[in-house]
Every structure is written in structure tokens, then in C-alpha cells.
Design an enzyme around this catalytic site. Structure first.
Site, mmCIF file in Angstrom:
data_model
loop_
_atom_site.group_PDB
_atom_site.id
_atom_site.type_symbol
_atom_site.label_atom_id
_atom_site.label_comp_id
_atom_site.label_asym_id
_atom_site.label_seq_id
_atom_site.Cartn_x
_atom_site.Cartn_y
_atom_site.Cartn_z
ATOM 1 N N ASN A 7 0.725 -11.905 14.274
ATOM 2 C CA ASN A 7 1.489 -10.816 13.667
ATOM 3 C C ASN A 7 1.199 -9.575 14.514
ATOM 4 O OD1 ASN A 7 2.500 -8.751 12.157
ATOM 5 N ND2 ASN A 7 1.418 -9.268 10.270
ATOM 6 N N ARG A 94 5.260 -13.766 13.470
ATOM 7 C CA ARG A 94 6.000 -12.952 12.515
ATOM 8 C C ARG A 94 6.965 -12.063 13.312
ATOM 9 N NH1 ARG A 94 4.213 -7.598 9.350
ATOM 10 N NH2 ARG A 94 6.084 -7.441 8.094
ATOM 11 N N HIS A 183 9.812 -7.858 3.940
ATOM 12 C CA HIS A 183 8.745 -8.543 3.195
ATOM 13 C C HIS A 183 9.197 -9.935 2.728
ATOM 14 C CE1 HIS A 183 6.940 -4.441 1.727
ATOM 15 N NE2 HIS A 183 6.293 -4.874 2.801
ATOM 16 N N ARG A 247 6.477 6.481 1.810
ATOM 17 C CA ARG A 247 7.956 6.468 1.866
ATOM 18 C C ARG A 247 8.556 6.805 0.502
ATOM 19 N NH1 ARG A 247 8.334 0.594 4.443
ATOM 20 N NH2 ARG A 247 6.160 0.784 5.052
ATOM 21 N N GLY A 337 -1.731 -5.527 -2.116
ATOM 22 C CA GLY A 337 -2.925 -4.729 -2.459
ATOM 23 C C GLY A 337 -2.924 -4.146 -3.854
ATOM 24 N N GLU A 393 1.260 -14.557 3.735
ATOM 25 C CA GLU A 393 2.375 -14.681 4.679
ATOM 26 C C GLU A 393 1.996 -15.552 5.870
ATOM 27 O OE1 GLU A 393 2.268 -10.444 3.899
ATOM 28 O OE2 GLU A 393 4.293 -10.350 4.714
HETATM 29 P P1 ADP Z 1 -0.155 -3.375 3.482
HETATM 30 O O1 ADP Z 1 1.232 -3.088 2.973
HETATM 31 O O2 ADP Z 1 -0.613 -2.429 4.551
HETATM 32 O O3 ADP Z 1 -0.425 -4.842 3.778
HETATM 33 P P2 ADP Z 1 -1.911 -3.805 1.210
HETATM 34 O O4 ADP Z 1 -1.160 -4.952 0.657
HETATM 35 O O5 ADP Z 1 -3.275 -4.036 1.763
HETATM 36 O O6 ADP Z 1 -1.072 -2.984 2.262
HETATM 37 O O7 ADP Z 1 -2.006 -2.692 0.033
HETATM 38 C C1 ADP Z 1 -2.586 -1.452 0.240
HETATM 39 C C2 ADP Z 1 -2.576 -0.714 -1.091
HETATM 40 O O8 ADP Z 1 -3.292 -1.517 -2.043
HETATM 41 C C3 ADP Z 1 -3.241 0.649 -1.065
HETATM 42 O O9 ADP Z 1 -2.478 1.575 -1.837
HETATM 43 C C4 ADP Z 1 -4.560 0.385 -1.754
HETATM 44 O O10 ADP Z 1 -5.022 1.513 -2.454
HETATM 45 C C5 ADP Z 1 -4.155 -0.657 -2.754
HETATM 46 N N1 ADP Z 1 -5.329 -1.382 -3.244
HETATM 47 C C6 ADP Z 1 -6.128 -2.248 -2.586
HETATM 48 N N2 ADP Z 1 -7.147 -2.645 -3.389
HETATM 49 C C7 ADP Z 1 -6.961 -2.015 -4.571
HETATM 50 C C8 ADP Z 1 -7.645 -1.993 -5.795
HETATM 51 N N3 ADP Z 1 -8.748 -2.700 -5.969
HETATM 52 N N4 ADP Z 1 -7.157 -1.228 -6.799
HETATM 53 C C9 ADP Z 1 -6.042 -0.489 -6.620
HETATM 54 N N5 ADP Z 1 -5.349 -0.463 -5.491
HETATM 55 C C10 ADP Z 1 -5.793 -1.209 -4.478
#
Ligand code: ADP
Length: 411
Positions: A7, A94, A183, A247, A337, A393
Site C-alpha cells: 500500500n 492497493r 474505501h 475534511r 479507528g 484491507e
Molecule cells: P486512517 O483513516 O488513517 O487509517 P484510523 O482508521 O487509524 O485512520 O483512525 C484514526 C482515528 O481513529 C483517529 O481519529 C483516532 O483518534 C481514532 N481512534 C483510534 N483509537 C481510538 C480510540 N481508542 N478511541 C477513540 N478514537 C480512536
């Protein structure tokens, strides 16, 4: 089959090596700050599934050098997981934009590369680095078959009335202005896991109505009917739809010329404002990271509270919209996340949706022991399920790659 998944971003290269039968991740890692300042501060983080991680500071002026370090790490006598490169059977990549041409993953040849290049006009920040990764790995592993897995592909089943904008039709025909969605690999992966969970409850795959919510830094949702995407929140670019880390999501397009005139700034500057300084960050003035916002909100920060409210309301509104588009909801899936980790956000996103048959089990939703696995957090008697499903993914890219190279059908 041993499959290497790449990726590639403009300055990073994430990878994961899989055995696909039975499925097992062998190692994963990231080459970071590639190309930046001629890659002089670049580093490689390599983590074997069973073993100590390797951290290397090494110059990586381009993606080809980075791929070289990845291959060395995979075969290294101390941190490696394969004896030599001949054990790798195929590489999966990817690719963000496959335009209208690619509704599924494909074997990469010169013609596919030319098409990815052509779609770079639609994804100027993503397709070029994706291509750099493909070229670099083709040059390092010239004899291996390679497969492209597109973020847009899953959404190609949207009906035209869902993907077309209310603009002059010629703009679609001549310039490809339409909604593509992104996505897709994540929405496809979690909707497949959800489909299995619903099938266990006796709902046939062809009858399933699923809404998937990918809530990470970038956020999007998809409406999936009988395994096929019929609508998604991102559009021509990943700016449309939900409020995200930085965004803005849905916006009256008239705001753009208004801001240009009022602030005397260029369209490009407004574009940067909408992509990089809006969303959770712009609303709160605190951070784009949901964890920071939750903390700030708990300490009484009103704008952080507002940002979280706006975020959850937009998701809730789209669940309602997709219930209408699908003709009902058998499951809402939360992933990425925020979706996987933030029980409060999940609760707010489904609040009041009991009328759609979505009833949360508050204590299961908060149960930290369920983290990291596919979990049903709805009440036992809820007509529709509320599911938390960790996305993967890379695994789906490895599966598609193995299927295409092995000559079996996808899914
Ligand atoms: P990306 O789109 O870069 O792959 P991720 O899927 O890692 O991003 O998501 C990042 C988001 O997830 C951030 O807003 C982060 O604060 C949130 N996040 C990660 N762990 C937690 C958690 N334990 N509680 C709340 N939010 C979280």
C-alpha cells in the site's frame, strides 16, 4: 500461497506478507519518509508475526530502494519470515482509483498500468504513488504476477441514479464527473464478515441489507444490498459525505465561490481549507484526532463537544438515508479507528434509531473484552444488528491476489 501486499503512499510504503492457505499474516511493516528530503530521514519498521521488530534508519531516495529494504527484511536471517524471495508467489497492490473500468481486482499488465496512469487525473495524490510502488516492485521482482485491488471497485455496482450528480450530463460523459466512492476494500471486507454473521441468523445473503460505517481519519459509509454496494457517501473525491478528521464532507457548493470572493482566496486555497483545515479539526480548533476531542469534550470544551455532535449526527442521518435506499437495515457495521474503538461515538450514531429496528446493548457496546474481534453489540431482541468489525484491507488484497493468480473466482 505466499502473497506480499503493498500500500504505497507518496512518502510511505506499507506492506504485509501473508500465507493465504490457511490464512496467516507472516509479517507487516512500513517504510516511512521515503523520497522526502531524498529519503535521508527514512526508516523501516518491520514486524514479524512471531518475533522481535526490526527498526532501521536508512536513506530511501525512491520507492524502489524502499522495496529493496522490505525484501531484505523479509528474508533477513534474524527478522525474516521466509528463506528467500522465491517463496513469494504474487504481489497485491492497493490502488485508489480504477475509474469506471475496474469493477474488480485485475492482474497487472502494461495496459492496466496505462489505465491507472490515466485515472491519476481523478486521484492526483494517490494513483501516482500507487504506480511508483507497482513499478518499483515490478523492477525488483520481475518474474512475479501482480494484482491491482482498487478502492473504487466495490462501488461500481451503484445504480446510475445514485452516482450521477445533478449537473449537465455532458460533464459526466466528457470529464467523468460522477460519484465513485472510496474505501471500497474496507466496505467489502466488513460487509462480507457481516454477511456471514447475518447468515448464521438465517438471513440469506441475497436478502441482506447492510450499512457499513468506516470511521477513521477518512470516513465513509456504504449501503450494501445482497452483497452489492448501491450507494456510498464519498463522491467524485474523498471529500464528500461524512465529517472527517480534517475534511468537511457534504457542503453547499455555493460556499466555494462565496469564500473565494469574500476572503479573496483562490479555488485551490478553498480546496485546501476544505480538505486539510475542516472537519473535526476545523470545528473544534483542537485536533483532528477523535481521542483528543473526547478528552477536550470531557474537560468542558464546547467546540470539541460540537464537533463530536456534528460527526455523529451526520453518520446517524446517513444511516436513515441508507435505510430508505435499501428498504430496511439488517445490520449497521462500525469499523476503522473510531468505529472499532469509540463506544461513545457508536452509541451517539445509533441513538434514536430504535424505530429503524436498531437497538444497542449499552454494556456490550462498552465491553473492552470484545475489542479486536467481530462483535454484535445490539440488544438480544433487536430486529437489526449493530456490529463492530475490525477491517482488514490487506487481507482482502491478499485474498484477491491469490484468487486471481490461482485462477479461482473472486469472493
Ligand atoms: P486512517 O483513516 O488513517 O487509517 P484510523 O482508521 O487509524 O485512520 O483512525 C484514526 C482515528 O481513529 C483517529 O481519529 C483516532 O483518534 C481514532 N481512534 C483510534 N483509537 C481510538 C480510540 N481508542 N478511541 C477513540 N478514537 C480512536
Amino acid at each position: 500461497m505466499v502473497v506480499l501486499v503493498f500500500n504505497c503512499g507518496s512518502s510511505s510504503l506499507k506492506y504485509e506478507l501473508f500465507e493465504t492457505d490457511p490464512e496467516q499474516s507472516l509479517a507487516a511493516g512500513i517504510a516511512d519518509r521515503v523520497v522526502v528530503r531524498a529519503g535521508r530521514d527514512a526508516s523501516l519498521y518491520h514486524e514479524p508475526a512471531d518475533g522481535e521488530p526490526l527498526v532501521l534508519e536508512c536513506p530511501m531516495p525512491d520507492h524502489e530502494v524502499a522495496v529493496g529494504y522490505v525484501l531484505e527484511a523479509l528474508t533477513d536471517s534474524e527478522h525474516g519470515v521466509i528463506r528467500d524471495l522465491t517463496e513469494i508467489a504474487a504481489v497485491g497492490h492497493r490502488v485508489v482509483h480504477g475509474g469506471e473500468r475496474f469493477a474488480e481486482s485485475v492482474l497487472i499488465d502494461d495496459d492496466v498500468i496505462a489505465a491507472i496512469e490515466q485515472f491519476a487525473r481523478l486521484a492526483p495524490l494517490h494513483n501516482p504513488p500507487n504506480l511508483q510502488g507497482i513499478r518499483a516492485s515490478r523492477s525488483r521482482l520481475p518474474s512475479l504476477p501482480m494484482v491491482a485491488v482498487f478502492d473504487t471497485a466495490f462501488h461500481q455496482t451503484m445504480p446510475q441514479y445514485a452516482y450521477i450528480y445533478g449537473l449537465p450530463y455532458e460533464l459526466y460523459e466528457q470529464h467523468g464527473i460522477r460519484r465513485y466512492g472510496f474505501h471500497g476494500t474496507s466496505h467489502r471486507y466488513v460487509s462480507q464478515v457481516a454477511a456471514e454473521m447475518l447468515a448464521q441468523r438465517g438471513i440469506r445473503p441475497q436478502d441482506q441489507h447492510i450499512v457499513t460505517c468506516h470511521l477513521g481519519n477518512g470516513c465513509s459509509m456504504a449501503a450494501v444490498l445482497g452483497g452489492k454496494c448501491i450507494d456510498t457517501t464519498m463522491g467524485f473525491t474523498p471529500l464528500e459525505g461524512l465529517v472527517m478528521g480534517t475534511r468537511c464532507g457534504d457542503l453547499d457548493p455555493a460556499v466555494v465561490p462565496y469564500l473565494c470572493e469574500k476572503l479573496g482566496i483562490s479555488v485551490r486555497e478553498v480546496d485546501a481549507l476544505m480538505n486539510e483545515r475542516s472537519g473535526l479539526l476545523g470545528l473544534s480548533g483542537v485536533s483532528s484526532d477523535m481521542r483528543d476531542l473526547r478528552q477536550a469534550a470531557q474537560s468542558g470544551d464546547e467546540r470539541a463537544k460540537l464537533a463530536i455532535e456534528v460527526f455523529c449526527y451526520r453518520v446517524r442521518k446517513y444511516i436513515g438515508a441508507y435505510a430508505a435506499a435499501l428498504g430496511g437495515v439488517d445490520a449497521v457495521v462500525f469499523t476503522a479507528g473510531i468505529g472499532e474503538n469509540d463506544a461513545y461515538v457508536r452509541r451517539r450514531c445509533v441513538e434514536g434509531l430504535e424505530t429503524l429496528g436498531l437497538c444497542l446493548d449499552g454494556s456490550r457496546n462498552e465491553d473492552k473484552a470484545l475489542r479486536g474481534q467481530a462483535a454484535d453489540v445490539s440488544a438480544a431482541d433487536s430486529p437489526g444488528r449493530i456490529l463492530v468489525i475490525p477491517t482488514d484491507e490487506e487481507l482482502l488484497i491478499a485474498r484477491d491476489t491469490a484468487a486471481i493468480v490461482g485462477g479461482t473466482s473472486l469472493d
